[in-house]
Design an enzyme around this catalytic site. Structure first.
Site, mmCIF file in Angstrom:
data_model
loop_
_atom_site.group_PDB
_atom_site.id
_atom_site.type_symbol
_atom_site.label_atom_id
_atom_site.label_comp_id
_atom_site.label_asym_id
_atom_site.label_seq_id
_atom_site.Cartn_x
_atom_site.Cartn_y
_atom_site.Cartn_z
ATOM 1 N N LYS A 124 17.545 -20.239 10.467
ATOM 2 C CA LYS A 124 18.809 -20.226 9.704
ATOM 3 C C LYS A 124 19.939 -20.807 10.543
ATOM 4 C CE LYS A 124 21.429 -16.287 9.482
ATOM 5 N NZ LYS A 124 22.833 -16.545 9.828
ATOM 6 N N ASN A 125 20.078 -20.308 11.765
ATOM 7 C CA ASN A 125 21.236 -20.689 12.572
ATOM 8 C C ASN A 125 21.180 -22.133 13.054
ATOM 9 O OD1 ASN A 125 22.226 -18.185 12.146
ATOM 10 N ND2 ASN A 125 21.865 -17.404 14.228
ATOM 11 N N CYS A 144 35.247 -9.658 10.377
ATOM 12 C CA CYS A 144 33.882 -9.571 9.914
ATOM 13 C C CYS A 144 33.349 -8.221 10.346
ATOM 14 C CB CYS A 144 33.121 -10.744 10.502
ATOM 15 S SG CYS A 144 31.425 -10.486 10.827
ATOM 16 N N ARG A 174 35.383 -11.479 15.823
ATOM 17 C CA ARG A 174 34.850 -12.841 15.668
ATOM 18 C C ARG A 174 35.960 -13.873 15.528
ATOM 19 N NH1 ARG A 174 29.145 -12.785 12.478
ATOM 20 N NH2 ARG A 174 28.766 -14.564 13.780
ATOM 21 N N ASP A 201 20.993 -10.582 17.981
ATOM 22 C CA ASP A 201 20.393 -10.556 16.645
ATOM 23 C C ASP A 201 19.062 -9.790 16.606
ATOM 24 O OD1 ASP A 201 22.542 -11.946 15.691
ATOM 25 O OD2 ASP A 201 21.521 -13.870 15.489
ATOM 26 N N ARG A 230 20.321 -13.184 2.974
ATOM 27 C CA ARG A 230 21.087 -14.228 3.669
ATOM 28 C C ARG A 230 20.215 -14.964 4.687
ATOM 29 N NH1 ARG A 230 25.457 -12.255 7.191
ATOM 30 N NH2 ARG A 230 25.120 -14.397 7.830
#
Ligand code: UD1
Length: 426
Positions: free
Chosen positions: A24-25, A118, A123, A309, A401
């Site tokens: 994803k990133n 967030c 952030r 993560d 997501r």
């Protein structure tokens, strides 16, 4: 809002092979970089997740066309004619701000809504701005919109980042490819996704070296010499790490395929320290465990340190270990919201600022729980797989997501799991 919940029944072993999706990133930033290609970029191994759909919408708003065929995206940016990304999209997904660098690189200007706070911390984007300002970009804020201009064009610069921010490194990299002369980014983020981005930019005609290390150097090229390319996204190390935790929890053996084990060195080290057997090949990793889980201390750090993560997933492992583990979160504030949900399932966690003291318990109990963010959601489903009885995980929009067909992949590994419509509130 997603109206489904995941229902999982516990005490099942996860075993077998699972194919890991594209990162994803990485894919999000590769999509943003396609703006610099000014034609049809073809991206393979793009995961089917909602964040990718939002980035496609961001690009379409700018004037691009985006077509998907399974895991391949065709993004035509020839007719991009707007430099504006509205708040309604940036507020849905913070990573929308990664179009800032490429828009400036292509048009010398951009208007991108400022992301708000967030759930996992403040952030800020100050480092994005400092890096771009060093290249000659001027910023104004007008009613919540960040307006970037380059009154004298962009010139290469030597920038030392205060912290190896992933997003700041990427935005600066994507702008610097068309800045005149030489740019050096010191203390750059070293994540594999940045190397993937640099590889794609080089395939487009850019001159980037050192990506994946803390010194990235860029020789600027004229925009006219950049062209679209075809590129395959690297595997998602966080998705792979999440499934490995599932194997470690239940014993496995569980093999993740489509991932370079070098991306997960620190996580593999911690799995071994916790009593797991881990074998690796060129693009696969197998985990199994027969001994009880041992406690371990973990601190999250920028890559190649332990990834933030994977912090929630490893907290779950620690919750079932034989002794006390200390988990320290150094990258994001407020990333321990997961602990409260896990405690509802019987975990023993004490929070002290950015430390979590986790005392291992014998078992967890199934309960209704809520995803507080993407990684927490994935970890709660794994918790349900080892807990006694039934767990229902709510707020799947977080999981969707970033995890392609999470429930389906877990079911193929032996989980008793299903997605059902959420009961309507009374
Ligand atoms: C990316 C990843 C995210 C991952 C994180 C760290 C994407 C879409 N997201 O997020 O999954 O958890 O890297 O590996 O790729 N900071 C500032 N000022 C800035 C920029 C960052 O203070 O200008 C702070 C942030 O608040 C945070 C820390 O630096 O505390 C790390 O942020 P950063 O590395 O930029 O993460 P993201 O790129 O947002």
């Amino acid at each position: 809002m997603n109206q489904e919940v995941i229902i999982v029944r516990g005490n099942h072993t996860l075993e077998g092979d699972v194919q890991i999706s594209g990162a994803k990133n990485s894919a999000l930033k590769l999509m943003a970089a396609s703006i610099l290609g000014q034609g049809e970029t073809v991206l393979h191994n793009v995961p089917l997740i909602s964040d990718i759909e939002i980035m496609a919408e961001v690009l379409e708003r700018l004037g691009a066309t985006v077509k998907r065929e399974e895991h391949t995206l065709r993004i035509d940016t020839a007719n991009v004619n707007s430099c504006e990304t509205p708040y309604e999209l940036v507020s849905k997904m913070r990573a929308s701000i990664s179009v800032l660098g490429p828009l400036i690189g292509r048009f010398g200007e951009a208007r991108v809504a400022m992301p708000g706070g967030c759930q996992i911390g403040a952030r800020k984007i100050d480092m994005h701005l400092v890096g771009l300002e060093a290249l000659g970009v001027h910023f104004d804020v007008d009613h919540g919109v960040l307006e970037a201009t380059t009154p004298q064009g962009m010139k290469g610069a030597h920038v030392y980042l205060e912290f190896p921010s992933v997003g700041a490194t990427e935005n600066m990299l994507m702008a610097a490819v068309t800045a005149e002369g030489h740019t050096a980014i010191e203390n750059a983020a070293c994540e594999p996704e940045i190397e993937d981005l640099a590889n794609m930019l080089n395939a487009m005609g850019a001159k980037v070296s050192g990506a994946g290390t803390s010194l990235i150097e860029i020789e600027g090229v004229p925009l006219s010499s950049l062209h679209p390319c075809e590129h395959t996204t690297v595997g998602d190390r966080i998705e792979a790490g999440t499934f490995l935790v599932g194997g470690a929890l239940t014993g496995g053996p569980l093999t993740v395929r489509g991932i370079d084990p070098a991306f997960l060195r620190m996580a593999i080290m911690k799995l071994r320290a916790m009593g797991c057997e881990v074998q690796t090949g060129k693009d696969w990793i197998t985990v199994s465990r027969e001994a009880p889980l041992c406690s371990v201390d973990i601190q999250t750090l920028p890559h190649p340190g332990f990834p933030t993560d994977l912090q929630a997933q490893f907290m779950l492992l620690a919750a079932l270990a034989d002794d006390v583990s200390v988990i320290t979160e150094n990258v994001f504030e407020n990333r321990f919201m997961f602990a409260a949900e896990l405690m509802r399932m019987g975990a023993d966690v004490t929070l002290d600022d950015h430390h979590a003291i986790v005392r291992g318990v014998d078992h967890l109990q199934g309960a209704p729980v809520s995803s507080t963010d993407l990684r927490a959601g994935a970890a709660l489903v794994l918790a349900g797989i080892v807990a006694d009885g039934e767990t229902s995980v709510h707020h799947l929009e977080h999981i969707d997501r970033g995890y392609e067909d999470y429930a389906g992949k877990l079911a193929s590994l032996g989980a008793d799991i299903r997605r059902v419509a959420a009961p309507s509130p009374r």
